[in-house]
Design an enzyme around this catalytic site. Structure first.
Site, PDB file in Angstrom:
ATOM      1  CG  ASN A 152      -0.434  -0.593   2.525  1.00 43.72           C
ATOM      2  OD1 ASN A 152       0.660  -1.417   2.337  1.00 43.72           O
ATOM      3  ND2 ASN A 152      -0.473   0.362   3.581  1.00 43.72           N
ATOM      4  CD  GLN A 180      -3.587  -0.538  -1.423  1.00 44.41           C
ATOM      5  OE1 GLN A 180      -3.843   0.084  -2.437  1.00 44.41           O
ATOM      6  NE2 GLN A 180      -4.221   0.152  -0.255  1.00 44.41           N
ATOM      7  CB  SER A 200     -10.937  -3.761   1.377  1.00 47.27           C
ATOM      8  OG  SER A 200     -11.576  -2.935   1.928  1.00 47.27           O
ATOM      9  CB  ALA A 201     -15.708  -3.130  -1.596  1.00 48.36           C
ATOM     10  CB  CYS A 326       4.993  14.885  11.907  1.00 47.68           C
ATOM     11  SG  CYS A 326       6.820  15.288  12.521  1.00 47.68           S
TER      12      CYS A 326
END
Lengths: 384, 202
Positions: A152, A180, A200-201, A326
């Site tokens: 990813n 991905q 994952s859709a 950060c």
């Protein structure tokens, strides 16, 4: 101001056809588990979606278990093998890599804390799995090898076919988190011989909160969520009809458009990469430039900090992500970059641009206009 | 596609200082500093240089450079505005809390960024006093006792870390003997040590 969304690896906008199919599906109120007409209507459409998702990943329809997303799918796989170890399986070790998604990295840490033996196979400095190390780790006590398809953050694609061969030879099952990769590159579960695959859709223009675990025939399965006969007894809970139908539509579109999209995404990514190298001195491109997801470009800008770059870009309407600590709420920058051998300062100064179907070459031109002065300004302000 | 409904990540004051940082160092200016303070660590993603000019015991001008996130840039910018005109003593007492309040608040995990700004300014004042052979009455005045049994101050520990006389918590324990009597301070000193090693890049 122009808006350029270049964070498609985080999530994608929903395709208009997906929205239309979901709007229509809202009227299908029947519980898909009911025997009457309303229930059968919902069930029929859910099974259509199951076929579409199966077609997209080259798997039989029956292999698809709908879940709340890839995180649940990934957790389910590790739970299956945890349970088998608890049941006394002689294969009581698992292997994964150092650059997996947090739903695997943190699951593994949780299981290791409780005494389960899980090895993390390292990657080389392009993010590719060290096959030599994997070979040494594989033995007759290994139950599962889990390696993500494409990363990813840096986009590196793993040699899944080779990994499957090696693991199967050692008698282990293989899972790949392909979240991905779906819709971007060809993924065929059957051709690769994978035992499990997560998706994952919302990463391919579908809705959030729905995904699937594909389980090859004969691969072990133990339910994780109990309480009903849904998903052929593999995952309890009333079917999320609307989301599943949305995912089915997204899967059809992804299969139809995948080849063209792959080329288009790569073209834009390369245009941006070349443009950045041309216009900005002292830049490091992270990841593997040969085996890379087509829309992902991860770049480090020494002497410029990632969160500052991200927020200056955001003020120009350009939306990206960073591996800087950060922006993560911790003091540690991205573990994916660090374990891929990226120096800590370069990790703090990393920006991920991830393209999707709604980006155009004009977006790239806009970024190439706005980015160089931001880097220049931050470098002038830098104390390093 | 619009994100106009949501507030920005930080307060409007932080946004203003991030977009228009004040008193940044510019090569073309030929700013001649009387004192320079370098603090920070690349490991935690923030590194800072504060430069001051001193006149009649007050901060006359200040310039700074920072490698860091938006709140690091904004907090250093805010600090630079607040410090101008202050006596060295008052400047020495500018606390992270005061800077953070002036910025309209910062998220909890961002607090260490503004801690860095005041440390940078103190380091610059220390440098100025040392270069000019002046005594440094402020340093010990801001010191807080962290181990009561052994009368050890945070400034003492800071000095040991800064000069790399100690690089691990074990070494610090051996050298100072902190925490070996009642042990109450152990967790606090471990936290302080962790922060100081970040600030001084140990």
């Amino acid at each position: 101001m122009r808006f350029v969304y270049l964070d498609n690896n985080a999530t994608t906008p929903i395709h208009e056809d997906v929205i239309a199919s979901m709007n229509e599906a809202l009227a299908l109120y029947g519980n898909a588990s009911s025997m009457h007409g309303s229930g059968r209507d919902a069930s029929f459409r859910i099974e259509e979606a199951r076929s579409a998702v199966a077609d997209l990943i080259g798997a039989p329809r029956g292999s698809i278990v709908f879940t709340s997303g890839a995180s649940e799918a990934n957790n389910t796989v590790f739970n299956i093998f945890r349970d088998r170890i608890d049941q006394g399986s002689k294969r009581n070790r698992m292997i994964t890599t150092t650059i997996e998604h947090p739903s695997i990295i943190e699951k593994v840490a949780y299981l290791r804390d409780r005494g389960y033996r899980i090895d993390l196979c390292p990657v080389d400095n392009t993010g590719r799995i060290r096959l030599d190390v994997l070979k040494g780790l594989l033995d007759e006590d290994v139950a599962l090898v889990s390696v993500m398809f494409g990363n990813n953050e840096i986009g590196t694609i793993q040699p899944i076919g080779t990994i499957v061969e090696m693991a199967h030879e050692a008698g282990a099952h293989v899972h790949s988190d392909a979240t991905q990769a779906i819709g971007k590159i060809e993924v065929s579960m059957e051709e690769l011989g994978l035992d499990y695959l997560s998706l994952s859709a919302h990463k391919f223009y579908g809705p959030k909160g729905v995904g699937a675990l594909a389980v090859a025939k004969g691969a072990p399965y133990i339910p994780y969520i109990h309480g009903g006969r849904q998903e052929a007894g593999r995952r309890a809970g009333t079917s999320n009809t609307v989301a599943i139908i949305g995912m089915g539509t997204a899967a059809k579109i992804a299969k139809r458009d995948r080849e063209d999209e792959e080329k288009r995404l790569w073209r834009m990514r390369e245009m941006l990469r070349e443009g950045i190298l041309e216009r900005i001195p002292n830049v490091v491109v992270n990841g593997n430039q040969e085996h890379c997801l087509p829309g992902t470009l991860d770049v480090s800008f020494p002497h410029a900090e990632g969160e500052s770059i991200l927020l200056y870009l955001d003020l120009e309407g350009i939306q990206v992500s960073t591996g800087s600590a950060c922006a993560s709420g911790s003091l540690e920058p991205s573990y994916v970059l660090l374990s891929s051998g990226v120096d800590i300062e370069l990790a703090h100064g990393s920006i991920r641009f991830s393209f999707g179907r709604y980006n155009t070459e004009d977006d790239v031109t806009y970024v190439l206009e706005k980015l160089p002065p931001i880097i220049k300004r931050l470098r002038e302000m830098s104390a390093i | 596609m619009s994100n106009f409904m949501a507030q920005w990540v930080y307060s409007p004051t932080v946004k203003d200082h991030f977009m228009n940082p004040r008193n940044t160092w510019d090569e073309k200016e030929n700013f001649v500093p009387d004192g320079i303070g370098d603090v920070g660590s690349l490991a935690c993603g923030d590194q800072m240089r504060v430069m001051i000019q001193v006149e009649d015991g007050r901060i006359k001008a200040i310039r700074w450079l920072t490698y860091g996130c938006a709140s690091a840039i904004a907090s250093t910018s805010m600090l630079s505005e607040m410090a101008i005109g202050l006596t060295l003593e008052d400047a020495y007492h500018l606390s992270p809390e005061v800077i953070t309040d002036a910025l309209g608040g910062l998220p909890e995990h961002k607090f260490h960024c503004s801690v860095l700004g005041d440390k940078g300014l103190r380091a610059a004042i220390d440098d100025y006093l040392e270069k000019n052979g002046l005594s440094n009455p402020y340093r010990n005045a801001v010191a807080k006792i962290v181990c009561e049994c052994h009368n050890i101050t945070d400034v003492q520990i800071e000095d040991l870390v800064k000069t790399k006389q100690v690089t691990t918590l074990e070494e610090l324990q051996k050298l100072t003997g902190y925490g070996s009597t009642c042990g109450k301070c152990k967790a606090d000193i471990a936290g302080l040590f962790d922060e100081l090693t970040h600030i001084y890049n140990v």
